[in-house]
Design a protein around this motif. Sequence first.
Motif, mmCIF file in Angstrom:
data_model
loop_
_atom_site.group_PDB
_atom_site.id
_atom_site.type_symbol
_atom_site.label_atom_id
_atom_site.label_comp_id
_atom_site.label_asym_id
_atom_site.label_seq_id
_atom_site.Cartn_x
_atom_site.Cartn_y
_atom_site.Cartn_z
ATOM 1 N N TYR A 100 -6.494 3.143 -3.011
ATOM 2 C CA TYR A 100 -5.803 2.302 -3.992
ATOM 3 C C TYR A 100 -4.800 3.131 -4.792
ATOM 4 O O TYR A 100 -3.627 2.748 -4.951
ATOM 5 N N GLY A 135 -1.872 -7.665 -4.334
ATOM 6 C CA GLY A 135 -2.555 -6.402 -4.058
ATOM 7 C C GLY A 135 -4.048 -6.591 -3.921
ATOM 8 O O GLY A 135 -4.610 -7.622 -4.307
ATOM 9 N N ASN A 187 -0.722 -3.334 -0.299
ATOM 10 C CA ASN A 187 -0.258 -2.798 -1.584
ATOM 11 C C ASN A 187 1.057 -2.048 -1.509
ATOM 12 O O ASN A 187 1.815 -2.024 -2.483
ATOM 13 N N LYS A 216 -0.655 2.796 -4.965
ATOM 14 C CA LYS A 216 0.045 2.523 -6.219
ATOM 15 C C LYS A 216 1.002 3.648 -6.594
ATOM 16 O O LYS A 216 2.070 3.408 -7.175
#
Length: 248
Positions: A154, A92, A115, A158
């Motif tokens: 990000y 990632g 990711n 996730k």
Amino acid sequence: MGNRLANKVAIVTGGISGIGKAIATDFLAEGATVVITGRREKVGQQVAEELSQQGEIIYLKQDVSREADWEKVVETTLATFGHWDILVNNAGIGGANKLIADTSLAEWQQVMDINLTGNFIGVREALNKMTSGSIINVSSVLGIITPMPGVGSYAASKAGTRLLTKAAAVEAVKTGKPIRVNSVHPGLVSTDIVSDDIKTALQASDDVIPAIGKPADIAKAVTYLASDESAYTTGSEIVLDGGTLAGR
């Protein structure tokens, strides 16, 4: 030396540094054969050589956002070791650390490609190529909460990984595949992916308990999920954040 992962073959993406390297190290200590992947070939070879004193390990170059790289890694693993039992989607990047309003489409897409899309391809490969086993996706506490600005891409990647995990776990159960799929959600861990600015912001936040974890703290939970001890655990998430969520 333990034997919780004896006779198991694991692929650990992003296994050449940080949390990934700690996971590979713990897997070797528990008897697994390990394939580590990453984009930095020189570093990967050095890490494989370093860890080879602890058990059987090889390095394969991989960009997780590329289907062809995934196919090569999986084919090489199966051809070399005969079976594949554990996947850790750990690779990632942190992103540009910009406000959403200032983030370019290219910056957003790069984070998603590595990711989230990388994890999707890995999960798909494992569901199709593993006979049985365990998939562990490394998400983040920022996939559950977003306590500060500047982590939009990000956090979105996730959070996507979190629900990808649950969807894959349900599909594995419904289609009768003996493959468990779980996620781990680290908080602030001392790795290169966490910039000094983010560390400072998190530690200064009233919402966060200012404790920085170690990669080995995450590795121990991943080893549990990889082992047969977690036979009744799928579609679950383990938060490893030093109390961040509890402290909100």
